[in-house]
Design a protein around this motif. Structure first.
Motif, short mmCIF file in Angstrom:
data_model
loop_
_atom_site.label_atom_id
_atom_site.label_comp_id
_atom_site.label_asym_id
_atom_site.label_seq_id
_atom_site.Cartn_x
_atom_site.Cartn_y
_atom_site.Cartn_z
N GLN A 37 0.08 6.71 -9.43
CA GLN A 37 -0.49 7.27 -8.24
C GLN A 37 -0.38 6.23 -7.39
N PRO A 39 -0.80 4.66 -3.31
CA PRO A 39 -2.46 4.59 -2.01
C PRO A 39 -1.85 6.02 -0.88
N GLY A 40 -3.69 6.77 -1.04
CA GLY A 40 -3.03 7.35 -0.47
C GLY A 40 -1.96 9.00 -0.88
N GLN A 117 -0.88 -2.08 -12.74
CA GLN A 117 0.43 -2.12 -11.09
C GLN A 117 1.52 -2.03 -11.56
#
Length: 122
Positions: A37, A39-40, A117
């Motif tokens: 996923q 950002p946004g 991340q």
């Protein structure tokens, strides 16, 4: 209840490689998958592997660059990521599903890790 934990994320230059690992809290025979996923964006499918480890399926975005594998004796699943691109930057999640069979549908997965991340610089 099965618990999953990802590790191995980090910062890498475009064209480089990273190897993500997903550790399970107990032995299991579930099909598993990797999702990411950015950002946004919505969480998207990356790769999945059958309970036997003999069948795999990849998104078109990563096919040929990423390799999913599992080692049930070690209770781990891995994602080898090569030739990384900036668009691969995202939080990567491992997941497992009780119902047998490969699937790219996130709604079918029952157990999720917290994410690791991955950041790819250009």
């Amino acid at each position: 209840q099965l618990q999953l934990a990802e590790s191995g994320g980090g910062l890498v230059q475009a064209g480089g490689s990273l190897r993500l690992s997903c550790a399970a809290s107990t032995h299991h025979r579930y099909a598993m998958g990797w999702f990411r996923q950015a950002p946004g964006k919505e969480r998207e499918f990356v790769a999945t592997i059958s309970n036997s480890g003999l069948s795999t399926y990849y998104s078109e975005a990563v096919k040929g660059r990423f390799t999913i594998s599992r080692d049930d004796s070690k209770m781990t699943m891995e994602l080898q990521m090569n030739i990384l691109k900036p668009e691969d930057t995202a939080l990567y999640f491992c997941a497992a599903k009780r119902i047998p069979g490969l699937s790219d549908d996130i709604s079918l997965y029952d157990y999720w890790g917290q994410g690791t991340q991955v950041t790819v610089s250009s």
